[in-house]
Write an enzyme that holds these catalytic residues in place. Structure first.
Site, short mmCIF file in Angstrom:
data_model
loop_
_atom_site.label_atom_id
_atom_site.label_comp_id
_atom_site.label_asym_id
_atom_site.label_seq_id
_atom_site.Cartn_x
_atom_site.Cartn_y
_atom_site.Cartn_z
N GLY A 65 0.83 -1.19 0.00
CA GLY A 65 0.00 0.00 0.00
C GLY A 65 0.87 1.24 0.00
O GLY A 65 1.80 1.37 0.80
N ALA A 66 0.57 2.17 -0.89
CA ALA A 66 1.46 3.31 -1.14
C ALA A 66 1.85 4.09 0.12
O ALA A 66 3.04 4.26 0.40
CB ALA A 66 0.83 4.23 -2.18
N ARG A 98 10.01 -1.94 -5.06
CA ARG A 98 8.82 -1.89 -5.91
C ARG A 98 8.85 -0.56 -6.67
O ARG A 98 8.89 0.50 -6.04
CB ARG A 98 7.52 -2.02 -5.09
CG ARG A 98 7.38 -3.35 -4.37
CD ARG A 98 5.96 -3.58 -3.88
NE ARG A 98 5.06 -3.85 -4.98
CZ ARG A 98 3.72 -3.92 -4.84
NH1 ARG A 98 3.17 -3.69 -3.68
NH2 ARG A 98 2.96 -4.18 -5.89
N GLN A 212 -6.46 -8.99 -2.71
CA GLN A 212 -6.37 -8.02 -1.63
C GLN A 212 -7.73 -7.51 -1.19
O GLN A 212 -7.92 -7.14 -0.04
CB GLN A 212 -5.49 -6.83 -2.05
CG GLN A 212 -4.01 -7.13 -2.06
CD GLN A 212 -3.51 -7.44 -3.47
OE1 GLN A 212 -4.20 -8.12 -4.23
NE2 GLN A 212 -2.34 -6.96 -3.81
N ASP A 253 -1.13 4.45 -6.42
CA ASP A 253 0.28 4.20 -6.10
C ASP A 253 1.18 5.26 -6.70
O ASP A 253 2.28 5.48 -6.19
CB ASP A 253 0.68 2.82 -6.60
CG ASP A 253 0.12 1.72 -5.72
OD1 ASP A 253 0.86 1.21 -4.87
OD2 ASP A 253 -1.07 1.38 -5.87
#
Length: 379
Positions: A65-66, A98, A212, A253
């Site tokens: 998660g950002a 990432r 998710q 993101d």
């Protein structure tokens, strides 16, 4: 899901275990993470003692998660500094774990900058490590506060677009307290609507291939007592067609300078469906997710995930035989296309909601003004 340095809201968190926390046992400081790959079956923690352990946790999606990646990245730099590892190497490794989520690099760079500045000023690595930790804790607290403000702005926008309440909101992937120092981004808006008695139904895309939505968003919704229904991603079209969706809320993101939005793969088709059916498509993300250095959607690097995430499924406590540790669901040798994200162009986005307010229509000029205003507030 916040630790002692980041409190927001009065409700009980969806889990008693913090999503991320810094601890200092006698053997040395550690970063403790809630392992999101084990949810909802088990609430298990991972203990990271160095940057490589954190990198693996990020790549495996144990932490994800950002906004949370930004927080984790900052703590990771502080961890390397506190334990006497090479901070530059650690920062580089964490930042590259990432590529799409810009918050990860924002968090890493913020803690590293604090470390370098203190080291230059005082010449003391211990003091520099303390400065890096302070930067991480500050980011953690700021994210909790930003989450609460995003929820308020998002709820106000829903009231303007959909007067009368009774909202039926569709969301994709997971954007709640599991990705944040507070209560999340898009999910936090839905939760605010729930608390106001204005949420009629939360439609939860299961979100392929790692589920998710099914594993995490449904988990959070259930813990909060929200009215929710899980659906397969490709069932969303039938919901729109039957008039059962009032708004789409997703996180992000990375948001390019022109307003293009990278989010979990499957978001772009929802935007197309929403436009065709005249349903608001709203993106909720902190200002740190806006990346002025990425000019447009074509410039966003989209992470490609391993094929076995598509060709296999995983289930706790089930004997597995696949190459990726899962149960094969496709013939051996099947090639898989598995981008982690897709990009939605700004013309399909009704509004971008941040802690500094909402941008609508979404244009490069409006985003630039928002970011400039945010910098002034920070200064």
């Amino acid at each position: 899901m916040a630790d002692q340095y980041a409190h927001s809201g009065e409700d009980k968190r969806p889990t008693e275990i913090p999503v991320i926390r810094w601890e200092e046992p006698p053997e040395g400081p550690v970063l403790v993470l809630l392992d999101q790959t084990r949810l909802p079956a088990e609430e298990v923690e991972l203990v990271c003692t160095d940057a490589p352990a954190l990198v693996e946790a990020i790549r495996s999606l144990a932490v994800r998660g950002a906004p949370l990646l930004g927080i984790a990245g900052a703590y990771g730099v502080a961890l390397a500094a506190a334990r006497g590892f090479d901070v530059e190497d650690a920062a580089q490794a964490i930042e590259g774990a990432r590529p799409t989520a810009v918050n990860l690099s924002v968090g890493v760079r913020r803690a590293e900058a604090a470390y370098r500045a203190a080291l230059t000023t005082m010449g003391d690595p211990t003091a520099a490590a303390t400065a890096a930790l302070a930067a991480a804790r500050a980011l953690h607290q700021e994210d909790a506060e930003a989450s609460a403000r995003m929820a308020a702005h998002g709820l106000a926008l829903l009231g303007e677009l959909l007067p009368g309440g009774g909202h039926r909101i569709l969301t994709h992937c997971n954007s709640g307290s599991l990705v944040s120092g507070g209560e999340g981004t898009a999910f936090a808006v839905a939760l605010a609507a729930h608390r106001q008695g204005e949420l009629r139904r939360l439609w939860v895309d299961e979100t392929r291939p790692l589920l998710q939505g099914a594993r995490l968003t449904a988990y959070e919704a259930a813990r909060h007592g929200m009215a929710y229904t899980l659906l397969t991603d490709n069932a969303a079209g039938s919901l729109f067609a039957s008039g059962e969706v009032d708004a789409v809320l997703i996180g992000a993101d990375r948001i390019a300078a022109d307003g293009s939005v990278a989010n979990k793969v499957g978001s772009y088709p929802l935007a197309v469906l929403a436009r065709y059916h005249h349903v608001p498509f709203i993106v909720v993300a902190p200002v740190t997710t806006v990346d002025p250095g990425t000019p447009d959607g074509a410039s966003i690097e989209v992470e490609q995930r391993p094929g076995f995430e598509v060709t296999e499924i995983t289930a706790p406590q089930v004997q597995v035989t696949g190459a990726g540790g899962g149960i094969p669901v496709a013939p051996l040798g099947t090639q898989a296309y598995n981008p982690a994200f897709d990009v939605t162009p700004p013309e399909l986005v009704t509004a971008i909601v941040t802690e500094e307010g909402a941008v609508s229509p979404v244009t490069a000029e409006a985003l630039a003004e928002l970011c400039a205003r945010s910098r002034q507030v920070t200064i």
